[in-house]
Design a protein around this motif. Structure first.
Motif, PDB file in Angstrom:
ATOM      1  N   GLY A  28       0.803  -1.217   0.000  1.00 58.37           N
ATOM      2  CA  GLY A  28       0.000   0.000   0.000  1.00 58.37           C
ATOM      3  C   GLY A  28       0.834   1.264   0.000  1.00 58.37           C
ATOM      4  N   THR A  31       2.671   1.634  -3.343  1.00 60.92           N
ATOM      5  CA  THR A  31       1.734   2.010  -4.393  1.00 60.92           C
ATOM      6  C   THR A  31       1.365   3.485  -4.286  1.00 60.92           C
ATOM      7  N   LEU A  32       1.093   3.934  -3.075  1.00 58.35           N
ATOM      8  CA  LEU A  32       0.779   5.349  -2.864  1.00 58.35           C
ATOM      9  C   LEU A  32       1.956   6.234  -3.271  1.00 58.35           C
TER      10      LEU A  32
END
Length: 69
Positions: A28, A31-32
């Motif tokens: 996460g 990806t951010l």
């Protein structure tokens, strides 16, 4: 996510242990970070031209040296 002899170890070196224990959080966060970087790059490429600057080599004319065949 990995399958070899090292996956059975109870402790991995450095940040790899954090990635091993919290793999989905790492996915996460990475990806951010990738989305933010892509947005910043796209924003920088769309920066308005300053009046009086010569045209860039990647302009609508195809770039290159004028008169070169």
């Amino acid at each position: 996510m990995a399958a070899n002899a090292a996956t059975g170890d109870s402790k991995w070196p450095g940040v790899l242990d954090l990635l091993r224990t919290r793999a989905w959080w790492a996915v996460g966060v990475l990806t951010l970070a990738a989305i933010v970087i892509a947005w910043l790059v796209a924003r920088a490429e769309q920066a308005p031209d300053v009046e009086g600057d010569p045209p860039s080599a990647s302009g609508a004319c195809g770039g290159g040296v004028a008169g070169a065949a």
